[in-house]
Design an enzyme around this catalytic site. Sequence first.
Site, PDB file in Angstrom:
ATOM      1  N   GLY A 196       0.842  -0.982   0.093  1.00  0.00           N
ATOM      2  CA  GLY A 196      -0.060  -0.125   0.025  1.00  0.00           C
ATOM      3  C   GLY A 196       0.893   1.242  -0.209  1.00  0.00           C
ATOM      4  O   GLY A 196       2.061   1.247   0.418  1.00  0.00           O
ATOM      5  N   GLN A 235       2.630   9.890   1.511  1.00  0.00           N
ATOM      6  CA  GLN A 235       3.893   9.544   1.292  1.00  0.00           C
ATOM      7  C   GLN A 235       4.802   9.774   0.315  1.00  0.00           C
ATOM      8  O   GLN A 235       6.321   9.789   0.440  1.00  0.00           O
ATOM      9  CB  GLN A 235       3.677   7.907   1.418  1.00  0.00           C
ATOM     10  CG  GLN A 235       3.230   7.314   2.693  1.00  0.00           C
ATOM     11  CD  GLN A 235       3.182   5.839   2.634  1.00  0.00           C
ATOM     12  OE1 GLN A 235       2.117   5.269   2.166  1.00  0.00           O
ATOM     13  NE2 GLN A 235       4.079   5.141   3.198  1.00  0.00           N
ATOM     14  N   CYS A 281       5.604  -0.098   7.301  1.00  0.00           N
ATOM     15  CA  CYS A 281       5.566   0.891   6.715  1.00  0.00           C
ATOM     16  C   CYS A 281       6.711   1.266   5.584  1.00  0.00           C
ATOM     17  O   CYS A 281       7.737   1.423   5.998  1.00  0.00           O
ATOM     18  CB  CYS A 281       5.013   2.190   7.462  1.00  0.00           C
ATOM     19  SG  CYS A 281       4.565   3.791   6.474  1.00  0.00           S
ATOM     20  N   LEU A 282       6.483   1.684   4.350  1.00  0.00           N
ATOM     21  CA  LEU A 282       7.513   2.155   3.521  1.00  0.00           C
ATOM     22  C   LEU A 282       8.010   3.428   4.085  1.00  0.00           C
ATOM     23  O   LEU A 282       9.134   3.897   3.639  1.00  0.00           O
ATOM     24  CB  LEU A 282       6.836   2.442   2.053  1.00  0.00           C
ATOM     25  CG  LEU A 282       6.355   0.985   1.442  1.00  0.00           C
ATOM     26  CD1 LEU A 282       5.630   1.307  -0.123  1.00  0.00           C
ATOM     27  CD2 LEU A 282       7.387   0.081   1.473  1.00  0.00           C
ATOM     28  N   HIS A 340      -4.609   1.398   7.549  1.00  0.00           N
ATOM     29  CA  HIS A 340      -3.275   1.779   7.604  1.00  0.00           C
ATOM     30  C   HIS A 340      -3.197   3.069   6.677  1.00  0.00           C
ATOM     31  O   HIS A 340      -2.643   4.223   7.108  1.00  0.00           O
ATOM     32  CB  HIS A 340      -2.367   0.795   7.351  1.00  0.00           C
ATOM     33  CG  HIS A 340      -0.748   1.141   7.298  1.00  0.00           C
ATOM     34  ND1 HIS A 340      -0.009   1.047   8.294  1.00  0.00           N
ATOM     35  CD2 HIS A 340      -0.288   1.944   6.522  1.00  0.00           C
ATOM     36  CE1 HIS A 340       1.283   1.437   8.018  1.00  0.00           C
ATOM     37  NE2 HIS A 340       1.168   2.128   6.854  1.00  0.00           N
ATOM     38  N   GLU A 341      -3.366   2.786   5.387  1.00  0.00           N
ATOM     39  CA  GLU A 341      -3.355   3.977   4.275  1.00  0.00           C
ATOM     40  C   GLU A 341      -4.434   5.261   4.888  1.00  0.00           C
ATOM     41  O   GLU A 341      -3.952   6.236   4.527  1.00  0.00           O
ATOM     42  CB  GLU A 341      -3.507   3.211   2.967  1.00  0.00           C
ATOM     43  CG  GLU A 341      -2.590   2.227   2.684  1.00  0.00           C
ATOM     44  CD  GLU A 341      -1.137   2.589   2.582  1.00  0.00           C
ATOM     45  OE1 GLU A 341      -0.790   3.634   2.478  1.00  0.00           O
ATOM     46  OE2 GLU A 341      -0.404   1.388   2.950  1.00  0.00           O
ATOM     47  N   HIS A 389      -2.739   7.467   6.887  1.00  0.00           N
ATOM     48  CA  HIS A 389      -1.563   8.122   6.303  1.00  0.00           C
ATOM     49  C   HIS A 389      -2.401   9.759   5.800  1.00  0.00           C
ATOM     50  O   HIS A 389      -1.965  10.584   5.915  1.00  0.00           O
ATOM     51  CB  HIS A 389      -0.951   7.683   5.045  1.00  0.00           C
ATOM     52  CG  HIS A 389       0.333   6.725   5.502  1.00  0.00           C
ATOM     53  ND1 HIS A 389       1.294   7.238   6.090  1.00  0.00           N
ATOM     54  CD2 HIS A 389       0.411   5.494   5.332  1.00  0.00           C
ATOM     55  CE1 HIS A 389       2.046   6.251   6.309  1.00  0.00           C
ATOM     56  NE2 HIS A 389       1.693   5.080   5.848  1.00  0.00           N
TER      57      HIS A 389
END
Length: 168
Positions: free
Chosen positions: A46, A51, A92-93, A134-135, A138
């Site tokens: 994701g 991000q 997480c990226l 989660h996304e 963000h």
Amino acid sequence: MAILQILEYPDERLRTVAKPVEKFDDELNKLIDDMFDTMYDAPGIGLAATQVDHHIRLFVMDVSDTQNQPMVLINPEYEPLDDERAPMQEGCLSVPEYYAEVPRALRIRARALDRNGEPFELEADGLLAHCIQHESDHLDGKLFVDYLSPLKRERIKKKMQKRHKASA
């Protein structure tokens, strides 16, 4: 297609609350395509527009094992379908190499727009439900480290700052 730079914690831009998408055009479609390329290249499941320093309510994801089920959620909203919550290991990226158990709703109903601005709704559970939550965080300027104790969060922050200095 292009690989975009992923902002890393503790970059303050990750705390920006995203604005709703109002224009569905070629520029938005290019961003979506670039976000998929970036997510698959990372590799991740994701990626929120926040991000990659685009502060609009958009994220892409693909939780399939074969990376052949891409999903785009624009202006997403979700609601838990019951009170049941369970922790799941999250990464997480924007916080590479760190993982933690984060409790989230097990089942949700999500509403969003697709890349053409068409509304859709889906019910999700398991990894898909977890990823949507989660996304969505963000887009509200929240990271999975915010669910950790202040001590753990501070340790991760210091290690990430050290990592950034070493690569500068």
